[in-house]
Design an enzyme around this catalytic site. Structure first.
Site, PDB file in Angstrom:
ATOM      1  N   SER A  55       0.833  -1.193   0.000  1.00 16.71           N
ATOM      2  CA  SER A  55       0.000   0.000   0.000  1.00 16.71           C
ATOM      3  C   SER A  55       0.868   1.243   0.000  1.00 16.71           C
ATOM      4  O   SER A  55       1.495   1.567   0.987  1.00 16.71           O
ATOM      5  CB  SER A  55      -0.910   0.018   1.223  1.00 16.71           C
ATOM      6  OG  SER A  55      -1.819   1.049   1.057  1.00 16.71           O
ATOM      7  N   HIS A 109       3.580  -7.890  -4.985  1.00 20.47           N
ATOM      8  CA  HIS A 109       2.254  -7.997  -4.373  1.00 20.47           C
ATOM      9  C   HIS A 109       1.956  -9.438  -4.003  1.00 20.47           C
ATOM     10  O   HIS A 109       0.807  -9.827  -3.820  1.00 20.47           O
ATOM     11  CB  HIS A 109       1.177  -7.506  -5.341  1.00 20.47           C
ATOM     12  CG  HIS A 109       1.145  -6.036  -5.511  1.00 20.47           C
ATOM     13  ND1 HIS A 109       1.012  -5.181  -4.462  1.00 20.47           N
ATOM     14  CD2 HIS A 109       1.222  -5.263  -6.612  1.00 20.47           C
ATOM     15  CE1 HIS A 109       1.012  -3.948  -4.921  1.00 20.47           C
ATOM     16  NE2 HIS A 109       1.147  -3.964  -6.209  1.00 20.47           N
ATOM     17  N   MET A 233       6.629  14.216  -6.011  1.00 22.15           N
ATOM     18  CA  MET A 233       6.628  12.972  -6.783  1.00 22.15           C
ATOM     19  C   MET A 233       5.763  13.108  -8.033  1.00 22.15           C
ATOM     20  O   MET A 233       6.056  12.552  -9.076  1.00 22.15           O
ATOM     21  CB  MET A 233       6.128  11.808  -5.923  1.00 22.15           C
ATOM     22  CG  MET A 233       7.231  11.183  -5.090  1.00 22.15           C
ATOM     23  SD  MET A 233       6.680   9.789  -4.097  1.00 22.15           S
ATOM     24  CE  MET A 233       6.049   8.645  -5.316  1.00 22.15           C
ATOM     25  N   GLY A 260      -3.737  11.181  -3.668  1.00 27.16           N
ATOM     26  CA  GLY A 260      -2.786  11.004  -2.575  1.00 27.16           C
ATOM     27  C   GLY A 260      -3.302  11.456  -1.226  1.00 27.16           C
ATOM     28  O   GLY A 260      -2.566  12.062  -0.452  1.00 27.16           O
TER      29      GLY A 260
HETATM   30  N1  LIG Z   1       4.038  10.710  -2.307  1.00 30.31           N
HETATM   31  C1  LIG Z   1       2.787  10.247  -2.220  1.00 30.31           C
HETATM   32  N2  LIG Z   1       1.951  10.768  -1.285  1.00 30.31           N
HETATM   33  C2  LIG Z   1       0.678  10.329  -1.176  1.00 30.31           C
HETATM   34  N3  LIG Z   1       0.147   9.367  -1.967  1.00 30.31           N
HETATM   35  C3  LIG Z   1       0.950   8.821  -2.910  1.00 30.31           C
HETATM   36  C4  LIG Z   1       2.293   9.207  -3.078  1.00 30.31           C
HETATM   37  N4  LIG Z   1       2.807   8.466  -4.090  1.00 30.31           N
HETATM   38  C5  LIG Z   1       1.836   7.667  -4.542  1.00 30.31           C
HETATM   39  N5  LIG Z   1       0.712   7.870  -3.836  1.00 30.31           N
HETATM   40  C6  LIG Z   1      -0.611   7.261  -4.029  1.00 30.31           C
HETATM   41  O1  LIG Z   1      -0.539   5.841  -3.941  1.00 30.31           O
HETATM   42  C7  LIG Z   1      -1.611   5.297  -4.737  1.00 30.31           C
HETATM   43  C8  LIG Z   1      -1.051   4.302  -5.716  1.00 30.31           C
HETATM   44  O2  LIG Z   1      -0.715   3.176  -4.977  1.00 30.31           O
HETATM   45  P1  LIG Z   1       0.426   2.190  -5.423  1.00 30.31           P
HETATM   46  O3  LIG Z   1       1.652   2.905  -5.760  1.00 30.31           O
HETATM   47  O4  LIG Z   1       0.529   1.184  -4.362  1.00 30.31           O
HETATM   48  O5  LIG Z   1      -0.180   1.531  -6.709  1.00 30.31           O
HETATM   49  S1  LIG Z   1       0.391   0.257  -7.468  1.00 30.31           S
HETATM   50  O6  LIG Z   1       0.173  -0.922  -6.672  1.00 30.31           O
HETATM   51  O7  LIG Z   1       1.791   0.441  -7.739  1.00 30.31           O
HETATM   52  O8  LIG Z   1      -0.444   0.219  -8.663  1.00 30.31           O
HETATM   53  C9  LIG Z   1      -2.282   6.470  -5.439  1.00 30.31           C
HETATM   54  O9  LIG Z   1      -3.358   6.832  -4.575  1.00 30.31           O
HETATM   55  P2  LIG Z   1      -4.660   7.669  -5.060  1.00 30.31           P
HETATM   56  O10 LIG Z   1      -4.175   9.049  -5.387  1.00 30.31           O
HETATM   57  O11 LIG Z   1      -5.593   7.666  -3.887  1.00 30.31           O
HETATM   58  O12 LIG Z   1      -5.243   6.951  -6.232  1.00 30.31           O
HETATM   59  C10 LIG Z   1      -1.165   7.496  -5.425  1.00 30.31           C
HETATM   60  O13 LIG Z   1      -1.585   8.822  -5.600  1.00 30.31           O
END
Ligand SMILES: Nc1ncnc2c1ncn2[C@@H]1O[C@H](COP(=O)(O)OS(=O)(=O)O)[C@@H](OP(=O)(O)O)[C@H]1O
Length: 300
Positions: A55, A109, A233, A260
């Site tokens: 996650s 995963h 990012m 995010g």
């Molecule tokens: N720096 C940072 N801060 C906050 N959130 C972040 C960050 N980097 C990745 N994300 C959010 O992580 C979500 C994607 O999850 P994963 O990277 O696990 O996806 S995957 O499994 O690789 O497909 C996706 O969440 P959602 O925005 O809610 O869709 C990304 O935006």
């Protein structure tokens, strides 16, 4: 290194997982419980090296890369995230994982029982990153529109039932998390949550450094934290997967780093859907000591 080669895992991959969800012959799962595995190459010192997370995969991959690679941190090297931290279960470019330089870091995963067997001997570290499953589901819902390799299910109600039944990429989130938590003592594992990273990124970075035994200066930690914020990012094409081929990512439908936030599920789930979700979750998780953070204002 005492770990079996990934192809020995005999996975029966049934779906593409360009952004990191795993898939085998199970009906797949979610997007935000992920796992990054990390270990050193040949002859690893006893018990040292590996890590997995769930996650916030790309987030954790980026943080790990920034912690481990000075060239990433100071901007002198430009290496794609998937090159730095390849997927254990997707051998893109047919790379030989056994010859990668130490420390070797992988994302996966995979459920606990499919990992290379020496991880159970604690030869390597695992960072397991979880996110509250409603946000995971909503993130995956949007992600499946963005990725042309995933089936898009516009009806959220139907999508939720598929998610709860584990009929999504990487299989059942509930089974994955329940499995990892109940077998945690077999592994050298650090649990980190998306929500704690969101609430206090610096502390999370320090916690990860501590687990890895990696000492960074104050300035270096600052640099990791700065480059790992959502805003930064999102601007980084490597972190935001902007270089994915057009036939995989439908970039006109959004971007990989979408919102995010914590609690986005409230913007889409109805009261009835929420109740149904809670019922399934509480059945599955009743024996596990997991406290989910549903809102950014909840106490960690
Ligand atoms: N720096 C940072 N801060 C906050 N959130 C972040 C960050 N980097 C990745 N994300 C959010 O992580 C979500 C994607 O999850 P994963 O990277 O696990 O996806 S995957 O499994 O690789 O497909 C996706 O969440 P959602 O925005 O809610 O869709 C990304 O935006």
């Amino acid at each position: 290194i005492g770990l079996r080669r990934p192809e020995d895992l005999e996975l029966n991959s049934s779906a593409h997982c360009p952004s990191g969800l795993i898939t085998q012959d199970l009906s797949p799962t979610i997007t935000s419980w992920h796992m990054n595995t990390y270990w050193h190459s040949s002859q690893p010192p006893q018990g040292s090296n590996k890590k997995v997370s769930f996650s916030g995969t790309v987030w954790t991959q980026n943080i790990l890369s920034l912690i481990i690679h000075e060239g990433h941190r100071n901007g002198t090297e430009n290496v794609e995230t998937m090159e730095r931290i390849p997927w254990l279960e997707y051998r893109t470019k047919n790379r030989d994982y056994t010859v990668l330089p130490s420390p070797r870091v992988f994302a996966t995963h995979l459920p606990y029982y499919l990992l290379p067997r020496d991880l159970r001997n604690k030869r390597g570290r695992i960072i397991y990153v979880t996110r509250n499953p409603k946000d995971v589901m909503v993130s995956y819902y949007h992600f499946s529109k963005y990725m042309s390799t995933l089936e898009e299910i516009p009806d959220f109600n139907l999508f939720m039932e598929r998610f709860l039944a584990g009929k999504v990429l990487a299989s059942s989130w509930l089974d994955h998390v329940a499995g990892w938590y109940s077998h945690a003592e077999d592994f050298n594992i650090l649990f980190v949550t998306y929500e704690e990273m969101k609430k206090d990124l610096r502390s999370a970075v320090l916690k990860i450094c501590n687990f890895l035994g990696k000492k960074l200066s104050e300035e270096e930690v600052d640099s990791v934290v700065r480059q790992a914020t959502f805003e930064n990012m999102r601007k980084d094409p490597r972190a935001n997967y902007e270089n994915l081929p057009d036939d995989i990512a439908l970039k006109n439908k959004g971007s990989f780093l979408r919102k995010g936030t914590v609690g986005d599920w409230k913007n889409i789930m109805t009261v009835a859907q929420n109740e149904r979700f809670d019922k399934v979750l509480s059945e599955k998780m009743k024996t596990l000591p997991i406290k989910f953070i549903w809102d950014i204002n909840d106490e960690i």
